[in-house]
Design a protein around this motif. Structure first.
Motif, short mmCIF file in Angstrom:
data_model
loop_
_atom_site.label_atom_id
_atom_site.label_comp_id
_atom_site.label_asym_id
_atom_site.label_seq_id
_atom_site.Cartn_x
_atom_site.Cartn_y
_atom_site.Cartn_z
N THR A 84 0.81 -1.22 0.00
CA THR A 84 0.00 0.00 0.00
C THR A 84 0.85 1.27 0.00
N SER A 85 2.18 1.13 -0.04
CA SER A 85 3.07 2.30 -0.09
C SER A 85 2.92 3.01 -1.43
N GLN A 86 3.58 4.16 -1.56
CA GLN A 86 3.49 4.87 -2.83
C GLN A 86 3.97 4.01 -3.98
N GLN A 89 1.43 1.39 -4.85
CA GLN A 89 0.31 1.95 -5.60
C GLN A 89 0.72 2.28 -7.03
N PRO A 143 2.47 2.62 8.61
CA PRO A 143 1.52 2.86 7.53
C PRO A 143 2.27 3.56 6.38
N GLN A 144 3.10 2.82 5.72
CA GLN A 144 4.12 3.37 4.83
C GLN A 144 3.56 4.37 3.82
N SER A 145 4.25 5.49 3.71
CA SER A 145 3.95 6.59 2.78
C SER A 145 2.79 7.45 3.22
N GLN A 146 2.10 7.10 4.32
CA GLN A 146 1.01 7.95 4.81
C GLN A 146 1.55 9.05 5.72
N VAL A 147 0.86 10.17 5.75
CA VAL A 147 1.25 11.28 6.62
C VAL A 147 0.94 10.91 8.07
#
Length: 218
Positions: A84-86, A89, A143-147
């Motif tokens: 689900t990381s950038q 995606q 929660p990789q790549s999430q702010v």
């Protein structure tokens, strides 16, 4: 004190540690990569498995980051990440990526363009089980790549999952974490040479899965 542009322009190094000819290279580029990778290991290159992975994001921009090569198969190159990381995606939307290895100690780089696909679950399970427990917990916690608001968010999530899996000898692999395989269609081997007249040998894959090999001008 700001760096002057002329100081940046003056940075240069002459490359004179090796050469590369068509006769020096094997017929299969993955086998050629194995040869060079072993030489990088023998030459004590710092993190020789570090590679720049470039994807295409939803705005159509290339997006690059350093990841680690974790397996080399006859079909291609494997790495692991949060789906689900950038990058996960990006890969979901655009199945074409590039890889770049740079080994300055040997004055070499390898450029790879290929098609990427998820590895089978058993491959991801096997690698995940080999990771240190802290890294396994980290895969759950980030929660990789999430702010996130600050680092305390990560620390709290780590504590939560440490409690959740306390007493369990094995931490299960999250379904949102696993491996990818990059199957190359083009590979270029670059050897630095003096006066910027570098050696470049490029392999291109044909429809019958054979490889053609050519020299490129630097």
């Amino acid at each position: 004190m700001a760096i002057e542009h002329k100081d940046i322009a003056a940075i240069r190094e002459d490359y004179a540690k090796g050469s590369l000819s068509e006769n020096d290279t094997l017929g299969n580029p993955i086998e050629q990569f194995e040869r060079w990778f072993q030489q990088a290991l023998d030459g004590e290159v710092v993190e020789p498995n570090a590679m720049v992975l470039s994807t295409i994001n939803r705005e159509g921009f290339p997006s690059s980051r350093v990841v680690l090569l974790k397996d080399l198969k006859s079909e291609g190159f494997s790495f692991f990440t949060n789906y689900t990381s950038q990058k996960g995606q990006d890969i979901e939307q655009h199945g074409k990526v590039s890889l770049l290895f740079f080994w300055p100690e040997l004055q070499r780089q390898v450029r790879i363009e290929g098609i990427v696909e998820k590895l089978p679950a058993e491959d991801s399970d096997e690698y995940y089980a080999s990771r240190p427990r802290g890294s396994q917990i980290g895969a759950w916690a980030s929660p990789q790549s999430q702010v996130i608001a600050d680092r305390s968010v990560l620390e709290e999530r780590v504590a939560t999952y440490e409690d959740k899996f306390a007493g369990q000898p094995l931490v299960p692999r999250p379904t949102f974490w696993g491996g990818y395989l990059v199957k190359p269609v083009r590979m270029e081997f670059w050897q630095g040479r003096s006066s910027r007249l570098h050696d470049r040998i490029v392999y291109t894959k044909a429809e019958n899965n054979s490889w053609t090999k050519k020299r490129l001008a630097p």
